[in-house]
Write a protein that holds these residues in place. Sequence first.
Motif, short mmCIF file in Angstrom:
data_model
loop_
_atom_site.label_atom_id
_atom_site.label_comp_id
_atom_site.label_asym_id
_atom_site.label_seq_id
_atom_site.Cartn_x
_atom_site.Cartn_y
_atom_site.Cartn_z
N LEU A 105 61.96 31.50 22.14
CA LEU A 105 61.91 31.30 23.43
C LEU A 105 61.09 32.46 24.08
O LEU A 105 61.49 33.66 23.91
N LYS A 106 60.02 32.18 24.62
CA LYS A 106 59.06 33.27 25.17
C LYS A 106 59.30 33.62 26.46
O LYS A 106 59.40 34.78 26.76
N GLU A 107 59.79 32.65 27.54
CA GLU A 107 59.82 32.96 28.78
C GLU A 107 60.93 32.12 29.26
O GLU A 107 61.00 30.88 29.06
N TRP A 135 65.15 34.93 20.76
CA TRP A 135 64.42 35.25 21.89
C TRP A 135 64.74 36.89 21.93
O TRP A 135 65.58 37.35 21.23
N THR A 136 63.96 37.61 22.69
CA THR A 136 64.15 39.25 23.09
C THR A 136 64.53 39.15 24.67
O THR A 136 64.27 38.29 25.41
N VAL A 137 65.25 40.12 24.75
CA VAL A 137 65.63 40.59 26.20
C VAL A 137 65.68 42.16 26.32
O VAL A 137 65.92 42.84 25.75
N ALA A 138 65.00 42.20 27.70
CA ALA A 138 64.59 43.73 27.91
C ALA A 138 66.06 44.53 27.68
O ALA A 138 67.04 44.03 28.53
N LYS A 175 73.97 39.25 29.98
CA LYS A 175 75.37 38.38 30.36
C LYS A 175 75.18 37.19 30.23
O LYS A 175 75.75 36.39 30.03
N PHE A 176 73.97 36.50 30.94
CA PHE A 176 73.76 35.19 30.84
C PHE A 176 73.73 34.66 29.46
O PHE A 176 74.42 33.71 29.31
N TYR A 177 73.00 35.20 28.65
CA TYR A 177 73.00 34.41 27.39
C TYR A 177 74.29 34.78 26.33
O TYR A 177 74.94 33.92 25.80
N GLU A 178 75.08 35.91 26.75
CA GLU A 178 76.38 35.86 26.06
C GLU A 178 77.25 34.95 26.59
O GLU A 178 78.06 34.23 26.01
N ARG A 179 77.17 34.42 27.88
CA ARG A 179 77.87 33.42 28.74
C ARG A 179 77.67 32.00 27.76
O ARG A 179 78.73 31.33 27.65
N LEU A 180 76.46 31.79 27.56
CA LEU A 180 75.98 30.76 26.80
C LEU A 180 76.49 30.67 25.27
O LEU A 180 76.57 29.70 24.49
N ASN A 222 74.55 35.44 20.38
CA ASN A 222 75.03 36.80 19.85
C ASN A 222 73.69 37.62 19.84
O ASN A 222 72.71 37.15 19.57
N GLU A 223 73.97 38.83 20.19
CA GLU A 223 72.88 39.81 20.01
C GLU A 223 72.77 40.13 18.69
O GLU A 223 73.95 40.46 17.70
N ASN A 224 71.40 40.11 18.14
CA ASN A 224 71.08 40.53 16.54
C ASN A 224 71.06 41.97 16.42
O ASN A 224 69.73 42.26 16.96
N THR A 225 71.95 42.80 16.06
CA THR A 225 71.53 44.13 15.75
C THR A 225 71.11 44.59 14.38
O THR A 225 70.95 45.71 14.20
#
Length: 163
Positions: free
Chosen positions: A94-96, A130-133, A141-146, A149-152
Motif C-alpha cells: 500500500l503506497k498511498e 505499508w509504512t506510516v509516518a 490509530k486508524f490502522y490499529e482499529r482495522l 499490527n506494527e512490525n517492529t
Amino acid sequence: MKIQNMNTNHREIKIRNAVAADSEKLWVLMKELAVFENYIESFAITPAIVLESGFKKNPPDFYAIVAEHGDSIVGMLVYYFLPYTAQNRPSIYLKELYVDPYYRGQKIGEQLMGALRKEAENKKCGQIKWTVATWNESGKKFYERLGANENTEWLNYEWNISL
C-alpha cells in the motif's frame, strides 16, 4: 472487484477500481497527500505520469482504488504487487491512502482498505504491507482499529540515487 455503495450523511460513496479517466483527479489527491505528508517540494508527479504509469503501461507501475461521490474522487488508495517471497505468495504494498478532509470520518478509508483486502485475497496474497509516518498518530490509530499490527522487527532504509 465488486462495487460497494454506501449512503453516509446523504452522500452516496462508490468504491471502485480507478480507470484512465480518473488520472487528473487521482493526481490532485496525490498532490494533497504530498502537502499533508510534507514532501511537496520533491513531488514530481504530473497527471500525464499518472495516466502513463498507472493505465497505459502493461503491466502498470501501480493500481488504484477510488472513492467516488458524484463526479468527484474523494478518496484514493494506491498500491502495487510485490513478487513471490519465501512464503511463495505475493504481497501487496500500500503506497498511498488519502481521503479528502471534507469526507473524513465517514468510514471511506475503511471501505478503501476493505476493497484492498478483497483484492489481496483474490490474488492469493500473503500480506498487505505499508509504512506510516512516525508523527501520523491518527493514521496509526486508524490502522490499529482495522486490526493491523506494527512490525517492529524490521527497520526501513533508503538509498537515494542522484540522477
